[in-house]
Write an enzyme that holds these catalytic residues in place. Structure first.
Site, PDB file in Angstrom:
ATOM      1  CB  SER A  18      -8.314   1.723  12.977  1.00 52.15           C
ATOM      2  OG  SER A  18      -7.410   1.968  14.032  1.00 52.15           O
ATOM      3  CD  GLU A  74      -1.432  -0.004   3.628  1.00 50.79           C
ATOM      4  OE1 GLU A  74      -2.082   1.044   3.689  1.00 50.79           O
ATOM      5  OE2 GLU A  74      -1.573  -0.958   4.423  1.00 50.79           O
ATOM      6  CG  HIS A 123      -2.346  -6.619  10.696  1.00 53.75           C
ATOM      7  ND1 HIS A 123      -1.139  -6.300  10.105  1.00 53.75           N
ATOM      8  CD2 HIS A 123      -2.997  -5.443  10.883  1.00 53.75           C
ATOM      9  CE1 HIS A 123      -1.083  -4.983   9.929  1.00 53.75           C
ATOM     10  NE2 HIS A 123      -2.192  -4.445  10.390  1.00 53.75           N
ATOM     11  CB  CYS A 146      -2.380  -4.571   6.612  1.00 49.80           C
ATOM     12  SG  CYS A 146      -1.833  -2.979   7.198  1.00 49.80           S
TER      13      CYS A 146
END
Ligand code: HMG
Length: 397
Positions: free
Chosen positions: A205, A83, A237, A115
């Site tokens: 988030s 990204e 993650h 991600c």
């Protein structure tokens, strides 16, 4: 019925940048308590690129030892997840393809979904191998995580690249079915084309990440997934390493198990070693957690582990992998430890100076000083083109 052919990760290695900013140094300038960095978000330092390092050089450096070991003859596809794209049209993997001298009869594509894209690349690669087990796929995931100076995300920056060679009868792990999937349109973290740093709603988030974990876990279970007790470890993650603790606690709760903070700490400890010191590497982050676990003391032979991939915006997947007998012989543990310890610490002022440097946008020629000790570097730009070179063996442009 013929047993399914095992397909998965045959080789796995990472690279990072040559510079590092510690959170001690950052805290001296932001005024934040060091304990917030070390314990609150679980970060100790962040990799910072030198002027001649970027996503292409990191990816080429990660992939070079894989090519040294396995050759390039069977690689028919190169998938590059990022990204931190350097071009709106051309895939960054094409530069890596040239730097590594890969076969011209190869398909090269760049994938993007925050991600998550490396996991999409991994699954696509496995599908390609299942249709033709004689070929191999090189999956690269490379990112530089940058947030606005002074923003809450600044302390979670980092940079790194993963290279994974995907093949039939893999030496490290096989990827299993089913997996759990989830997509939801949420504005938790995004970067419009005209910005170099993302817009972030930090609290949202974290909530979106945990909601995606819930949803992928339910989907995984509904599709006949294994009970949690059969997973020896789980890699998450890691936008910052504490997120793995939050995620594990959340999953235990979903599975109806209450565990103490110490047990949670112990369960994720092996997966956070590299991310704590490298920082967020976006697409590479989950696979750094996996590498950290594989490089740890824990013997995982024939064990099944879970992997949770989250990309803001958002797409997530919960999948599992079975570790192969003798997997340790295929690891690059020493190289990984050296990549981390050999980084040069920089001051806060140097960090700010590096952040302020920009490549020309008018096509002017620029020669970059040779700073990186890596095998590949960005030598400069000319007529709006990035000029990359292999340091140990100069490649024609
Ligand atoms: P913040 O405002 O800096 O921090 O933002 P905070 O005040 O929420 O504190 C963080 C933690 O430190 C808290 O712990 C505090 O209690 C603790 P928690 O309540 O969360 O368990 N703390 C302390 N601990 C010990 N001693 C102290 C102390 N002070 C506070 N003295 C935030 C944190 C994560 C929001 C921020 O870093 C951020 O915006 N980061 C970027 C976004 C992000 O990483 N989101 C994670 C989920 S989204 C994701 O993973 C995708 C992503 O990788 C992008 C992609 O997909 O491409 C980001």
């Amino acid at each position: 019925m013929t047993p399914e052919l095992p397909v998965g990760i045959h080789d796995l290695t990472f690279s990072t940048t040559s510079l590092v900013l510690t959170h001690e140094e950052l805290a001296r300038h932001t005024g934040a308590p060091l304990a917030k960095y070390h314990h609150g978000i679980g970060q100790r330092s962040m990799s910072i690129p030198a002027v001649d390092e970027d996503i292409v050089t990191m990816a080429a450096n990660a992939a070079a030892p894989v090519i040294d070991r396995h050759g390039k003859d069977r690689i028919r596809t190169l998938l590059f997840a990022t990204e931190t794209g350097i071009d709106q049209s051309k895939a960054a993997g094409i530069y890596v393809h040239r730097l590594l001298g890969l076969n011209p009869h190869t398909r090269v594509v760049e994938l993007k979904q925050a991600c998550y894209a490396a996991t999409a690349a991994l699954q696509l690669a496995c599908a390609l191998i299942r249709s033709d087990p004689t070929q191999q796929v090189l999956v690269l995931a490379s990112d530089i995580a940058r947030y606005d100076i002074g923003s809450p995300g600044e302390a979670t920056q980092g940079a790194g690249a993963i290279a994974m060679l995907i093949a039939a009868n893999p030496a490290i792990l096989s990827i299993n079915t089913p997996s759990g999937l989830y997509t939801r349109d949420v504005m938790d973290f995004w970067r419009p084309n005209y910005r170099t740093t993302p817009l972030v709603n930090g609290r949202r988030s974290v909530d979106a990440y945990l909601e995606a974990l819930t949803q992928t876990w339910h989907d995984y279970k509904e599709r006949g997934g294994l009970p949690l007790e059969e997973l020896r470890a789980i890699c998450y993650h890691q936008p910052f390493s504490r997120m793995a603790h939050k995620a594990h606690q959340h999953l235990m709760h979903l599975a109806g198990t209450h565990q103490t903070a110490e047990i949670i700490e112990h369960a994720v400890a092996g997966t956070t070693t590299y991310n704590e010191t490298i920082g967020n590497s976006y697409t590479a982050s989950l696979y750094l957690a996996l590498t950290s676990l594989l490089d740890s003391e824990t013997n995982l032979e024939e064990e099944t582990i879970g992997l949770f991939s989250y990309g803001s915006g958002s797409v997530a997947e919960f999948l599992t992998a079975t570790i192969q007998t003798g997997y340790r012989n295929a690891l690059h543990t020493e190289r990984h430890r050296t990549a981390i310890t050999q980084r040069t610490p920089i001051t806060y002022d140097t960090y700010r100076e590096l952040r302020s440097q920009k490549l020309p946008t008018d096509g002017e020629a620029l020669h970059l000083p040779h700073q990186t000790p890596g095998r590949h570097r960005l030598a400069g730009t000319h007529t709006h083109q990035r000029l990359y070179e292999a340091v140990d063996k100069r490649c024609p442009q």
